[in-house]
Design a protein around this motif. Sequence first.
Motif, PDB file in Angstrom:
ATOM      1  N   ASP A 192       0.565  -1.039   0.569  1.00  0.00           N
ATOM      2  CA  ASP A 192      -0.076  -0.353   0.349  1.00  0.00           C
ATOM      3  C   ASP A 192       0.970   0.890  -0.147  1.00  0.00           C
ATOM      4  O   ASP A 192       1.681   1.354   0.457  1.00  0.00           O
ATOM      5  N   ARG A 193       1.485   1.479  -0.763  1.00  0.00           N
ATOM      6  CA  ARG A 193       2.190   2.981  -1.081  1.00  0.00           C
ATOM      7  C   ARG A 193       1.136   4.512   0.215  1.00  0.00           C
ATOM      8  O   ARG A 193       2.285   5.378  -0.252  1.00  0.00           O
ATOM      9  N   LEU A 194       0.153   4.276   0.058  1.00  0.00           N
ATOM     10  CA  LEU A 194      -0.011   5.543   0.774  1.00  0.00           C
ATOM     11  C   LEU A 194       0.559   5.261   2.735  1.00  0.00           C
ATOM     12  O   LEU A 194       0.622   6.261   3.164  1.00  0.00           O
ATOM     13  N   LEU A 195       0.630   3.835   2.253  1.00  0.00           N
ATOM     14  CA  LEU A 195       1.084   3.294   3.609  1.00  0.00           C
ATOM     15  C   LEU A 195       3.029   3.152   3.709  1.00  0.00           C
ATOM     16  O   LEU A 195       3.479   3.850   4.786  1.00  0.00           O
ATOM     17  N   SER A 196       2.770   3.090   3.363  1.00  0.00           N
ATOM     18  CA  SER A 196       4.912   2.582   2.842  1.00  0.00           C
ATOM     19  C   SER A 196       5.215   3.923   2.150  1.00  0.00           C
ATOM     20  O   SER A 196       6.554   3.922   2.002  1.00  0.00           O
ATOM     21  N   GLY A 197       4.448   4.371   0.923  1.00  0.00           N
ATOM     22  CA  GLY A 197       5.752   5.242  -0.475  1.00  0.00           C
ATOM     23  C   GLY A 197       6.158   5.067  -0.907  1.00  0.00           C
ATOM     24  O   GLY A 197       6.445   3.846  -0.992  1.00  0.00           O
ATOM     25  N   ASP A 198       6.788   5.274  -1.671  1.00  0.00           N
ATOM     26  CA  ASP A 198       7.188   4.797  -3.297  1.00  0.00           C
ATOM     27  C   ASP A 198       8.816   5.803  -3.699  1.00  0.00           C
ATOM     28  O   ASP A 198       8.143   7.215  -2.674  1.00  0.00           O
TER      29      ASP A 198
END
Length: 484
Positions: free
Chosen positions: A315-321
């Motif tokens: 989940d990139r809103l959670l972990s970032g990218d």
Amino acid sequence: MGAAAAPRAAGAGAPEGRSSPGCPPTLAGRLTAEACTFFRVSTHHTAPPARRALRHRILTVTATAATAVLLSGTALTGTAAAAPARGPKVPQPPAQMSKVGGDRLGTPGTQVDLSGGAPALPAKLTARSWIVADAETGDILAEHNAHWQLAPASTLKMLFADVVLPKFPSTEQHVVAASDLKGMGEGSSLVGIQENQGYSVKDLWLGVFLRSGNDAVHVLAAMNGGVTKTVADMNALAKELQADDTNVVTPDGYDEPGQHSSAYDLTLFARRGLQNADFRAYCSTVVAQFPGDFKKDKKGKPTKVRESFQIQNTDRLLSGDYDLKRYPGIAGVKNGNTTNAGATYTGVAERNGRKLLVTVMNPQPGHNEVYREAGALLDWGFKAGAKARPVGTLVPPLSAVKAAASATPKPGGDRGKRVNASASTSSSSSSAGLWTAVGVTVGTALLLAVVITVIRRRRPLPADGTGRRSERGSGRGSRRRKRG
């Protein structure tokens, strides 16, 4: 360069290679479809040298321009453009969809009420379906085709968790049999579970939420009595939650004919799961260690020491990218991506004591596009606040409807009828839903207090995987691009 010349539209002028009378010399350098393709020059008499030179220059300019058109395929200013090539037919939502949660939700397109002074919705939203709702009250602040039945991908795992997670303690151990892993679709996302190895229930759920592991789903489904039973359980719970757009075929969300859900239903599944502390903890974990192989001694024999490897939440809103920051206040819940579904995402975030749920289904292809649109909708929801007047509501489970109806005094019948109308799955868009209606119509102060406590209670956000309270702002398989 190198493109074929555009075919001329019908009625746009003289066909290419034929002259059209009446074209004045001043247009020789900017030919138009309404005028001519080649300038017409009379050859029936001899002209003075000056006029012959002029004609020669005009013909040279004209021929050069026409040749450029033929070679490059570039239309000159004013010429009729070729009709655009027809691509794949873009799916359209049904003319009439479910009215569960409000009449306006059955109408295709965007539903939002800005009359209270709320800001305009984000521009350039491309998702086929989306919804923004208050996680506490159930008010739907805005939606777009929220009842459109679409492939859900791995967001369907939220319903799987709603069914199976409460059944097994997190410390329970399970040794994986070969049969546990049968039936997974080609290209499934995997966390890396191995046969004949033992895993705790907590390990398996971290594999489900962080890596969207279909192998973890199938092991847990086996513990629940098998895939067939688990699918039946999921469909039964969907009915209980009034998630009428949902039909489950696979427990992991892998593409199969007849499997569908909706942005509305996925939001119901998330809201249900977030009432469970373990669900909240798993879906908000960013990084975890997952059991791997046992170390081997010098002779190559396994020891009792087991290695582990790191897994990160996709989940990139959670972990970032690398091109996307973690969303402030985010606390889960689930993402997905398959060939049929495209990218899907449901998330929950908190800001200044307010909790919002967002679901986005099948935006245009693009790296992290589903997260960008989800973040934009969350930003809008927090900014709009109470100024966005509800266009619908997230309905309660059927058991809550029945319990409220049976608990409501019915002297004269009027009050009972009012509760039933509010509990209807096709209530008006201005209705705040059953839970608010119970608080209004129940005459017992004690029961009123209980209802308010259950509905309005503030749930603390779970830890972010490092022990701190959360304050924070999937790849494709070979043939079917699934991970599920």
